[in-house]
Design an enzyme around this catalytic site. Structure first.
Site, mmCIF file in Angstrom:
data_model
loop_
_atom_site.group_PDB
_atom_site.id
_atom_site.type_symbol
_atom_site.label_atom_id
_atom_site.label_comp_id
_atom_site.label_asym_id
_atom_site.label_seq_id
_atom_site.Cartn_x
_atom_site.Cartn_y
_atom_site.Cartn_z
ATOM 1 N N CYS A 1 0.819 -1.209 0.000
ATOM 2 C CA CYS A 1 0.000 0.000 0.000
ATOM 3 C C CYS A 1 0.856 1.264 0.000
ATOM 4 O O CYS A 1 0.954 1.968 1.004
ATOM 5 C CB CYS A 1 -0.959 0.023 1.183
ATOM 6 S SG CYS A 1 -2.251 1.269 0.995
ATOM 7 N N CYS B 1 -5.354 2.523 -5.614
ATOM 8 C CA CYS B 1 -5.028 3.076 -4.306
ATOM 9 C C CYS B 1 -6.038 4.170 -3.993
ATOM 10 O O CYS B 1 -5.973 5.254 -4.585
ATOM 11 C CB CYS B 1 -3.613 3.642 -4.286
ATOM 12 S SG CYS B 1 -3.094 4.174 -2.639
#
Length: 456
Positions: free
Chosen positions: A199, A382
């Site tokens: 991430c 994202c």
């Protein structure tokens, strides 16, 4: 309706699934396994019970039936880690991100609650920490990424104490919001390490949420929000980076590129960064006082992968074909997610599409079918949280750097609707769709919505 991988679900024996040619192919494998003192053998072994591993195991175990699929993972709990940004920002309870692993293991799969210490692809087996050897016909490596807290001097000792935290730890993430609320002004530091990380947008997200908290608490004028990153950009995909650049300027967040956190001196609240923009042959160290510090630890391939024959000799991650997710040397080995060397974002959203491609190709092998192999397009996403009700929904191909947006709008625009969907809807899709093997990404929705998309 969730998109699915088309599979046969009726109970079928391993002998029926393999074609005659496949049987001949595995004759040598069986002999090798017998010579290796295998304790137990499965048709498919999945290493790792993260989102990728559970998605594959769920689908394939339904196809093959009992005693054919094993999932190897020592963890007692499974975490939906994308939620930790909201936990750190005080917008979600930590318990919402956690479920007992036992409740998520597919009913027809065997759960081996242990760690893998060795991968032996030449003899088709893995070795566990208890010394047992597990054989396989096919191996799926979905072991995630290794978090190396000790690579930053002083971080392990400082973590969770006196304003030092990280949303990358299930323990310290529960301290983040407390420390942000206790912050009365001074320097709030945020770091991004010199390594690949899971991430990649998470370090930026908590910086934006912290800045908002300081505004809401009436101390913004007393606060210096400083984001120091080893990367030379605020975000790697320029299409969305321009938006984040505008926002950090508007919100007076200082961005220092090519700054690597190397040491935390918790006794006097100082953080030492290496400036990689110093002239060649010189080392410049910059020390910051901090009142709050969010540190992102360096990350790397798990040791047992890096030391195996499956590893990419350069990166140490599992060396797979970036389109088919099949290993470049061992045809009966696949990998997906953070432990693979796929050159795209290491995100849960990427795993959704990766899992669909992998399962299509693996199942064709299991059924002895010759197909044009499915190919992964590098899709990653994202959801860039820039406020408690503000989000930029980044969807792109990590292979091309170009947008792969699902909805018929410019997703660079800050959206409260997308913020709600990411916080309240996507977790349900994760728990009930991805982990059960039914959700394999938004590709079909993108195709439908493409008819309504105007050129940007």
């Amino acid at each position: 309706m969730l998109s699915t991988v088309a599979v046969t679900t009726r109970s079928t024996t391993t002998r029926q699934l393999l074609s005659t040619s496949s049987k001949r192919c595995f004759a040598t494998v069986v002999n090798k396994n017998q010579a290796s003192n295998i304790d137990k053998k499965y048709k498919v072994v999945v290493v790792g019970a993260g989102p990728g591993g559970l998605s594959v195991a769920s689908t394939v175990s339904k196809l093959l039936g009992k005693d054919q699929v094993a999932v190897i993972d020592p963890a007692k709990y499974h975490y939906y880690q994308p939620l930790w940004t909201y936990v750190g920002g005080g917008l979600k309870d930590f318990k919402d991100s956690q479920r007992p692993m036992e409740s998520l293991i597919p009913k027809k799969a065997d759960w081996i609650q242990d760690s893998v210490t060795q991968l032996e692809p030449d003899t088709n087996h893995v070795v566990l920490s208890n010394g047992q050897t597990i054989g396989y016909d096919y191996l799926v490596v979905a072991a995630g990424i290794q978090v190396n807290w000790d690579k930053i001097k002083g971080l392990k000792e400082a973590l969770g104490k006196e304003g030092v935290t990280s949303n990358y730890s299930p323990e310290s993430v529960q301290k983040t919001h407390q420390f942000l609320q206790e912050f009365k002004g001074g320097n709030a530091l945020f770091s991004y390490p010199n390594s690949p990380i899971k991430c990649p947008g998470a370090p930026t997200k908590i910086a934006f949420l912290a800045e908002e908290i300081f505004r809401l608490n009436g101390i913004r004028d007393k606060s210096n929000v400083i984001y120091n990153s080893f990367q030379d950009k605020i975000y790697g995909v320029d299409h969305y980076g321009v938006v984040l650049n505008r926002l950090i300027e508007e919100r007076n967040i200082t961005f220092n590129p090519k700054h690597e956190l190397i040491e935390i001196q918790s006794n006097n609240r100082k953080a030492v960064f290496r400036n990689h923009r110093a002239q060649e042959g010189e080392e410049e160290l910059i020390t910051y006082d901090y009142n709050f510090l969010h540190a992102v630890p360096p990350q790397a391939p798990p040791t047992f992968i890096r030391e195996s024959q499956l590893a990419d000799p350069v990166s140490g991650f599992v060396d797979v074909n970036k389109y088919t997710l099949r290993h470049n040397k061992y045809n009966n080995v696949f990998s997906l997610g953070d432990c693979s060397n796929l050159p795209t974002g290491k995100t849960a959203a990427a795993i959704t599409v990766e899992s669909g491609v992998l399962k299509t190709n693996l199942i064709a092998d299991l059924q002895g079918k010759k197909i044009k192999e499915a190919e992964y397009d590098g899709y990653a996403s994202c959801p860039l949280v820039v406020g408690r009700n503000e989000l930029v929904l980044a969807e792109f191909s990590g292979y091309t750097g170009k947008p792969l947006e699902t909805f018929p709008m410019d997703q660079r625009k800050v959206s409260s609707l997308n913020a709600f969907v990411n916080k309240e809807i996507i977790p349900s899709i994760y728990w009930n769709g991805l982990l059960s093997g039914r959700w394999t990404g938004p590709t079909q929705f993108r195709k439908v919505f493409s008819h309504f998309r105007s050129s940007q």
